[in-house]
Design a protein around this motif. Structure first.
Motif, PDB file in Angstrom:
ATOM      1  N   ILE A   1       0.968  -1.051  -0.167  1.00 33.45           N
ATOM      2  CA  ILE A   1       0.123   0.007  -0.493  1.00 33.45           C
ATOM      3  C   ILE A   1       0.718   1.825   0.253  1.00 33.45           C
ATOM      4  O   ILE A   1       0.673   2.356  -0.542  1.00 33.45           O
ATOM      5  CB  ILE A   1      -0.985   0.133   1.041  1.00 33.45           C
ATOM      6  CG1 ILE A   1      -1.969  -1.231   0.686  1.00 33.45           C
ATOM      7  CG2 ILE A   1      -2.049   1.222   1.148  1.00 33.45           C
ATOM      8  CD1 ILE A   1      -3.131  -1.257   0.277  1.00 33.45           C
ATOM      9  N   ILE A   2       2.056   1.301   0.492  1.00 30.71           N
ATOM     10  CA  ILE A   2       2.801   2.901   0.512  1.00 30.71           C
ATOM     11  C   ILE A   2       3.062   2.785  -0.632  1.00 30.71           C
ATOM     12  O   ILE A   2       3.762   3.869  -0.891  1.00 30.71           O
ATOM     13  CB  ILE A   2       3.725   2.649   1.708  1.00 30.71           C
ATOM     14  CG1 ILE A   2       3.141   1.618   3.352  1.00 30.71           C
ATOM     15  CG2 ILE A   2       4.728   3.655   2.124  1.00 30.71           C
ATOM     16  CD1 ILE A   2       1.978   3.153   3.470  1.00 30.71           C
ATOM     17  N   TYR A   3       3.813   1.571  -1.129  1.00 34.74           N
ATOM     18  CA  TYR A   3       4.526   1.651  -2.036  1.00 34.74           C
ATOM     19  C   TYR A   3       4.061   1.605  -3.613  1.00 34.74           C
ATOM     20  O   TYR A   3       4.326   3.147  -4.390  1.00 34.74           O
ATOM     21  CB  TYR A   3       5.383   0.107  -2.579  1.00 34.74           C
ATOM     22  CG  TYR A   3       6.648   0.259  -2.295  1.00 34.74           C
ATOM     23  CD1 TYR A   3       7.093   1.025  -2.732  1.00 34.74           C
ATOM     24  CD2 TYR A   3       7.520  -0.806  -1.781  1.00 34.74           C
ATOM     25  CE1 TYR A   3       9.066   1.490  -2.532  1.00 34.74           C
ATOM     26  CE2 TYR A   3       8.726  -1.114  -0.624  1.00 34.74           C
ATOM     27  CZ  TYR A   3       9.502  -0.080  -1.691  1.00 34.74           C
ATOM     28  OH  TYR A   3      10.756  -0.355  -0.821  1.00 34.74           O
ATOM     29  N   ILE A   4       2.476   1.183  -3.441  1.00 31.99           N
ATOM     30  CA  ILE A   4       1.798   2.174  -4.347  1.00 31.99           C
ATOM     31  C   ILE A   4       1.165   3.270  -4.532  1.00 31.99           C
ATOM     32  O   ILE A   4       1.510   4.709  -5.190  1.00 31.99           O
ATOM     33  CB  ILE A   4       0.038   1.568  -4.075  1.00 31.99           C
ATOM     34  CG1 ILE A   4       0.372   0.070  -5.035  1.00 31.99           C
ATOM     35  CG2 ILE A   4      -1.195   2.023  -5.610  1.00 31.99           C
ATOM     36  CD1 ILE A   4      -1.035  -1.241  -4.968  1.00 31.99           C
ATOM     37  N   ALA A   5       0.954   3.931  -3.159  1.00 34.05           N
ATOM     38  CA  ALA A   5       0.639   5.472  -2.900  1.00 34.05           C
ATOM     39  C   ALA A   5       2.501   5.846  -3.190  1.00 34.05           C
ATOM     40  O   ALA A   5       2.176   7.614  -4.090  1.00 34.05           O
ATOM     41  CB  ALA A   5       1.129   5.874  -1.732  1.00 34.05           C
ATOM     42  N   GLY A   6       3.377   5.493  -2.954  1.00 29.01           N
ATOM     43  CA  GLY A   6       4.594   6.822  -3.435  1.00 29.01           C
ATOM     44  C   GLY A   6       5.292   6.332  -5.348  1.00 29.01           C
ATOM     45  O   GLY A   6       4.771   7.638  -6.017  1.00 29.01           O
ATOM     46  N   LEU A   7       4.216   5.659  -5.750  1.00 28.57           N
ATOM     47  CA  LEU A   7       4.501   5.035  -7.176  1.00 28.57           C
ATOM     48  C   LEU A   7       2.628   6.227  -7.353  1.00 28.57           C
ATOM     49  O   LEU A   7       3.235   7.003  -8.913  1.00 28.57           O
ATOM     50  CB  LEU A   7       3.658   3.667  -7.853  1.00 28.57           C
ATOM     51  CG  LEU A   7       4.744   2.482  -7.786  1.00 28.57           C
ATOM     52  CD1 LEU A   7       4.210   1.814  -8.021  1.00 28.57           C
ATOM     53  CD2 LEU A   7       6.002   3.049  -8.570  1.00 28.57           C
ATOM     54  N   GLN A   8       2.018   6.529  -6.814  1.00 28.78           N
ATOM     55  CA  GLN A   8       0.818   7.833  -7.352  1.00 28.78           C
ATOM     56  C   GLN A   8       1.143   8.661  -7.488  1.00 28.78           C
ATOM     57  O   GLN A   8       1.175   9.785  -8.033  1.00 28.78           O
ATOM     58  CB  GLN A   8       0.204   7.807  -7.226  1.00 28.78           C
ATOM     59  CG  GLN A   8      -1.155   5.882  -7.263  1.00 28.78           C
ATOM     60  CD  GLN A   8      -2.064   5.285  -6.520  1.00 28.78           C
ATOM     61  OE1 GLN A   8      -2.384   6.569  -5.432  1.00 28.78           O
ATOM     62  NE2 GLN A   8      -2.979   4.442  -6.959  1.00 28.78           N
ATOM     63  N   SER A   9       2.661   8.956  -6.868  1.00 29.58           N
ATOM     64  CA  SER A   9       2.792  10.545  -6.568  1.00 29.58           C
ATOM     65  C   SER A   9       4.175  10.746  -7.685  1.00 29.58           C
ATOM     66  O   SER A   9       4.731  11.989  -7.511  1.00 29.58           O
ATOM     67  CB  SER A   9       3.827  10.622  -5.203  1.00 29.58           C
ATOM     68  OG  SER A   9       4.412   9.738  -4.868  1.00 29.58           O
ATOM     69  N   ILE A  10       4.374  10.129  -8.315  1.00 33.82           N
ATOM     70  CA  ILE A  10       5.226  10.190  -9.271  1.00 33.82           C
ATOM     71  C   ILE A  10       5.051  11.070  -9.943  1.00 33.82           C
ATOM     72  O   ILE A  10       3.824  10.523 -11.165  1.00 33.82           O
ATOM     73  CB  ILE A  10       6.334   9.106  -9.669  1.00 33.82           C
ATOM     74  CG1 ILE A  10       7.525   8.266  -8.034  1.00 33.82           C
ATOM     75  CG2 ILE A  10       7.082   9.542 -10.868  1.00 33.82           C
ATOM     76  CD1 ILE A  10       7.906   6.783  -8.980  1.00 33.82           C
ATOM     77  N   PRO A  11       5.514  11.827 -11.424  1.00 31.61           N
ATOM     78  CA  PRO A  11       4.850  12.706 -12.056  1.00 31.61           C
ATOM     79  C   PRO A  11       5.038  11.648 -13.206  1.00 31.61           C
ATOM     80  O   PRO A  11       5.992  11.595 -13.642  1.00 31.61           O
ATOM     81  CB  PRO A  11       5.653  14.137 -12.473  1.00 31.61           C
ATOM     82  CG  PRO A  11       6.692  14.107 -11.125  1.00 31.61           C
ATOM     83  CD  PRO A  11       6.427  12.707 -10.558  1.00 31.61           C
ATOM     84  N   LYS A  12       3.698  12.210 -13.819  1.00 24.97           N
ATOM     85  CA  LYS A  12       3.416  11.538 -15.686  1.00 24.97           C
ATOM     86  C   LYS A  12       4.698  11.558 -16.498  1.00 24.97           C
ATOM     87  O   LYS A  12       4.592  11.246 -17.282  1.00 24.97           O
ATOM     88  CB  LYS A  12       2.005  11.188 -15.399  1.00 24.97           C
ATOM     89  CG  LYS A  12       1.064  10.723 -14.631  1.00 24.97           C
ATOM     90  CD  LYS A  12       1.715   9.245 -13.879  1.00 24.97           C
ATOM     91  CE  LYS A  12       0.860   8.448 -13.189  1.00 24.97           C
ATOM     92  NZ  LYS A  12       0.974   7.290 -12.768  1.00 24.97           N
ATOM     93  N   ASP A  13       4.807  13.332 -16.422  1.00 26.07           N
ATOM     94  CA  ASP A  13       5.458  13.954 -17.376  1.00 26.07           C
ATOM     95  C   ASP A  13       7.111  12.779 -17.561  1.00 26.07           C
ATOM     96  O   ASP A  13       6.793  13.006 -18.606  1.00 26.07           O
ATOM     97  CB  ASP A  13       5.380  14.938 -16.731  1.00 26.07           C
ATOM     98  CG  ASP A  13       4.053  15.900 -17.199  1.00 26.07           C
ATOM     99  OD1 ASP A  13       3.027  15.545 -17.587  1.00 26.07           O
ATOM    100  OD2 ASP A  13       4.231  17.147 -16.607  1.00 26.07           O
ATOM    101  N   LEU A  14       7.644  12.461 -16.386  1.00 28.77           N
ATOM    102  CA  LEU A  14       8.178  11.900 -16.735  1.00 28.77           C
ATOM    103  C   LEU A  14       8.273  10.409 -17.586  1.00 28.77           C
ATOM    104  O   LEU A  14       9.259  10.333 -18.310  1.00 28.77           O
ATOM    105  CB  LEU A  14       9.465  11.842 -14.987  1.00 28.77           C
ATOM    106  CG  LEU A  14       9.286  12.611 -14.236  1.00 28.77           C
ATOM    107  CD1 LEU A  14      10.183  12.539 -12.544  1.00 28.77           C
ATOM    108  CD2 LEU A  14      10.431  13.690 -14.644  1.00 28.77           C
ATOM    109  N   TYR A  15       7.262   9.489 -16.967  1.00 30.68           N
ATOM    110  CA  TYR A  15       7.243   8.710 -18.017  1.00 30.68           C
ATOM    111  C   TYR A  15       7.306   8.902 -19.411  1.00 30.68           C
ATOM    112  O   TYR A  15       7.896   8.423 -20.669  1.00 30.68           O
ATOM    113  CB  TYR A  15       6.539   7.709 -16.970  1.00 30.68           C
ATOM    114  CG  TYR A  15       6.656   7.771 -16.033  1.00 30.68           C
ATOM    115  CD1 TYR A  15       7.496   5.832 -16.324  1.00 30.68           C
ATOM    116  CD2 TYR A  15       5.928   8.001 -14.943  1.00 30.68           C
ATOM    117  CE1 TYR A  15       7.837   5.578 -15.227  1.00 30.68           C
ATOM    118  CE2 TYR A  15       6.018   7.698 -13.899  1.00 30.68           C
ATOM    119  CZ  TYR A  15       7.221   5.747 -13.333  1.00 30.68           C
ATOM    120  OH  TYR A  15       7.455   5.826 -12.167  1.00 30.68           O
TER     121      TYR A  15
END
Length: 313
Positions: free
Chosen positions: A195-209
């Motif tokens: 759950i903590i990792y999913i929250a961290g993934l969702q905070s990464i800006p999509k612009d970078l990908y």
């Protein structure tokens, strides 16, 4: 122009300085008043017991004898620890148990990435993986005792069905008991870390990908250059809390093995409990608690020093 400079460089009157100082002091006092309930609670329930434990570590005391039974022995308890084979084994088992932390962190990170991007019914998988973490440890321990039953347990029956004639006895075997407890701990801890990792993934800006896709980066490159570095603060938090919780492992041991067989699952906290509340050696148990506190503080300090090199904020 000279008059303007004189006005700018002119010091504020003493009365105004006193008024500002009085206002700041009042704000500081108000802040302390607001946090005083927490400070008092932490001082009484945490700081004072820690100090008392460290002091009692230098005494030989059985609390049944009362305060008059305290005998100060200096560093005698700590020197005994170095010659105590069961304590040495408990330290070794505790540090072996630390291997569960990177194990469930890696599994949780992989599952979080898969669930966040590649899987339908994400909410179902989040709940399914999180259920073991919020379940009662007693219930979890009883279920795994049945699963690990050496004669007719489901795990050994399955191993026999695929051709393994003599499967391990798991928690009844000194060679596999600690590994069995570590497997259960990994299974329990995956949900919270997921759950903590999913929250961290969702905070990464999509612009970078999107920028990486434009540059032609593959999935592995995006993971190494974007996902993993930007998840490093999350990983650091989970590592610190995971290592601290590993040093506090008690409930699974108490339910499933009570430190056995032959001390193979004795951890520092269990040995502390057994020494203090079964053998009633409070002073010796306090020295164990002091060493445990020192281990946790040292490892946490090393983590804080090392995080400057690999954590990207």
């Amino acid at each position: 122009m000279a008059q303007d400079i004189e006005v700018i460089t002119k010091k504020p009157p003493a009365g105004r300085k006193r008024k500002v100082y009085s206002l700041q002091r009042g704000e500081t006092l108000a802040g302390f008043l607001f946090v005083s309930p927490m400070l008092i609670g932490v001082s009484i329930l945490v700081l004072l017991p820690i100090i008392a434990t460290m002091i009692l570590g230098f005494a030989d005391w059985n609390f049944v004898q009362g305060w008059n039974g305290i005998k100060w022995v200096g560093f005698g308890n700590f020197s005994k620890l170095l010659d105590d084979p069961l304590f040495i084994k408990s330290v070794r088992n505790t540090f072996l148990f630390l291997l569960t932390v990177p194990t469930y962190m890696i599994i949780s990170m992989v599952l979080a990435i898969l669930i966040d991007k590649q899987v339908y019914f994400k909410s179902y998988f989040k709940v399914a993986y999180f259920m073991p973490y919020i379940s009662m440890v007693v219930a979890v321990g009883v279920v795994w005792q049945v699963l690990f039953q050496p004669s007719y347990g489901p795990i050994n029956e399955m191993l026999k069905s695929i051709g393994i004639a003599n499967p391990p006895k798991w928690i009844a075997d000194p060679n596999f008991a600690l590994i069995s407890i570590m497997m259960i701990s990994v299974w329990i801890s995956i949900g919270f870390n997921l759950i903590i990792y999913i929250a961290g993934l969702q905070s990464i800006p999509k612009d970078l990908y999107e920028a990486a896709d434009i540059d032609g980066a593959n999935g592995w490159t995006k993971f190494i250059r974007i996902t993993f570095p930007l998840l490093s603060p999350t990983s650091f938090f989970l590592m610190v809390t995971g290592i601290i919780s590993t040093f506090k492992v008690f409930d699974l041991i108490a339910i499933m093995t009570q430190g056995g067989p032959i001390g193979s699952t004795t951890m520092m906290v269990w040995y502390l409990y057994d020494t203090a509340f079964v053998n009633l050696k409070i002073g010796y148990a306090s020295s164990i608690a002091t060493v445990l506190f020192g281990f946790v503080m040292l490892i946490t300090l090393l983590q804080w020093i090392a995080q400057k090199k690999w954590v990207n904020y």
